[in-house]
Motif scaffolding. Structure first.
Motif, PDB file in Angstrom:
ATOM      1  N   ALA A  70       0.818  -1.213   0.000  1.00 37.89           N
ATOM      2  CA  ALA A  70       0.000   0.000   0.000  1.00 37.89           C
ATOM      3  C   ALA A  70       0.853   1.265   0.000  1.00 37.89           C
ATOM      4  O   ALA A  70       0.552   2.227  -0.712  1.00 37.89           O
ATOM      5  N   ASP A  71       1.916   1.265   0.788  1.00 37.61           N
ATOM      6  CA  ASP A  71       2.711   2.478   0.961  1.00 37.61           C
ATOM      7  C   ASP A  71       3.750   2.685  -0.137  1.00 37.61           C
ATOM      8  O   ASP A  71       4.108   3.821  -0.452  1.00 37.61           O
ATOM      9  N   GLY A  86       4.874  -5.348  -5.468  1.00 37.27           N
ATOM     10  CA  GLY A  86       4.131  -6.590  -5.483  1.00 37.27           C
ATOM     11  C   GLY A  86       4.546  -7.392  -4.269  1.00 37.27           C
ATOM     12  O   GLY A  86       5.689  -7.282  -3.797  1.00 37.27           O
ATOM     13  N   THR A  87       3.661  -8.193  -3.723  1.00 34.24           N
ATOM     14  CA  THR A  87       3.988  -8.962  -2.519  1.00 34.24           C
ATOM     15  C   THR A  87       3.462 -10.384  -2.627  1.00 34.24           C
ATOM     16  O   THR A  87       2.424 -10.629  -3.247  1.00 34.24           O
ATOM     17  N   VAL A  88       4.194 -11.293  -1.990  1.00 35.51           N
ATOM     18  CA  VAL A  88       3.819 -12.708  -1.949  1.00 35.51           C
ATOM     19  C   VAL A  88       4.203 -13.249  -0.578  1.00 35.51           C
ATOM     20  O   VAL A  88       5.335 -13.022  -0.116  1.00 35.51           O
ATOM     21  N   GLU A  89       3.302 -13.949   0.068  1.00 40.37           N
ATOM     22  CA  GLU A  89       3.655 -14.609   1.324  1.00 40.37           C
ATOM     23  C   GLU A  89       4.581 -15.783   1.042  1.00 40.37           C
ATOM     24  O   GLU A  89       4.344 -16.562   0.126  1.00 40.37           O
ATOM     25  N   LEU A  90       5.627 -15.913   1.858  1.00 41.63           N
ATOM     26  CA  LEU A  90       6.606 -16.976   1.639  1.00 41.63           C
ATOM     27  C   LEU A  90       7.387 -17.260   2.908  1.00 41.63           C
ATOM     28  O   LEU A  90       7.910 -16.348   3.547  1.00 41.63           O
ATOM     29  N   ASP A  91       7.487 -18.543   3.244  1.00 38.86           N
ATOM     30  CA  ASP A  91       8.383 -19.042   4.280  1.00 38.86           C
ATOM     31  C   ASP A  91       9.338 -20.006   3.592  1.00 38.86           C
ATOM     32  O   ASP A  91       8.949 -21.115   3.216  1.00 38.86           O
TER      33      ASP A  91
END
Length: 246
Positions: free
Chosen positions: A47-48, A52-57
């Motif tokens: 948002a800020d 792009g974002t992706v959840e990852l462990d």
């Protein structure tokens, strides 16, 4: 590696060096996708700052597979993978409890790197001007006594990068190894940044310049010669003692 016109995916990238580089690559006009385990933080950065974002462990092979599907579906032009995710913790090798810390470092720093590359490599082989950037450390070459397994995982990443580059010779995929010095971040869990470490912005500035000046470099080096070259310059014992006495 070109510094503009890429679609870049970083494993990690929500803080420290990863976030610093993500911002600089974004500002150069690249599409940048960062990842991490905290959805709230990823949502805030999206948002800020427009990432792009992706959840990852990266310690979880199933999470890597899910992230791969998400990235390659939502960002099919992805041509750069930067394996930034990592942990650094101290260990007392006289305490058997250190084994848990050691196993975590191997799972995240080494296996996380190998699994991520293995998953993305077939996809990258079909992309023009593709690049894999691994992340080792100056401590891969001159170890810090209090972080033995961290050092070992980063030495392994260096060795793996060398082999990967050789095996990919003749393909379209370039392999670069980012070798940071001690930088003022919170990577070393439980230790605040030391004033003697390189300021983060100085490191990011120098590293981005190194990417621009040496697009075909095997190793991206800035401010790390003291550690990286200690054996090459026949001063390993002295450097090891200086590092660990400090």
């Amino acid at each position: 590696m070109k510094t503009t016109g890429n679609t870049i995916f970083l494993t990690g990238g929500t803080s420290g060096i990863g976030l610093g580089l993500a911002r600089r690559f974004r500002d150069l006009g690249n599409t940048v996708v960062i990842s991490g385990r905290r959805k709230d933080l990823l949502d805030q950065l999206a948002a800020d700052e427009g990432f792009g974002t992706v959840e990852l462990d990266v310690a979880d092979p199933a999470s890597i597979a899910a992230a791969y599907e998400s990235v390659t579906t939502r960002y099919p032009e992805t041509n750069v993978l930067i394996t930034m995710a990592g942990v650094m913790r101290g260990e007392d090798l006289l305490d058997p409890a250190h084994l848990e810390t050691a196993e975590e470092a191997i799972e995240i720093n080494l296996l996380g790197t190998i699994r991520s590359i293995t998953k993305f490599l077939p996809f990258l082989l079909d992309k023009p001007e593709a690049t894999i950037v691994t992340v080792s450390s100056g401590l891969a070459f001159t170890p810090l006594v209090v972080t033995p397994t961290y050092n070992a995982t980063k030495a392994a990443v260096h060795s793996y990068s060398e082999a990967l580059r050789a095996q990919l010779r003749g393909t379209n995929v370039q392999v670069m190894e980012l070798v940071p010095p001690a930088v003022q971040t919170y990577l070393f869990e439980g230790k605040a940044p030391d004033p003697s470490w390189m300021p983060l912005e100085e490191y990011v500035d120098g590293t981005m310049q190194a990417f621009a000046d040496q697009p075909d470099a095997h190793e991206v080096l800035f401010g790390v010669g003291f550690l990286r070259n200690s054996e090459l310059e026949n001063r390993y014992a002295e450097t090891f003692a200086t590092l660990n006495n400090h």
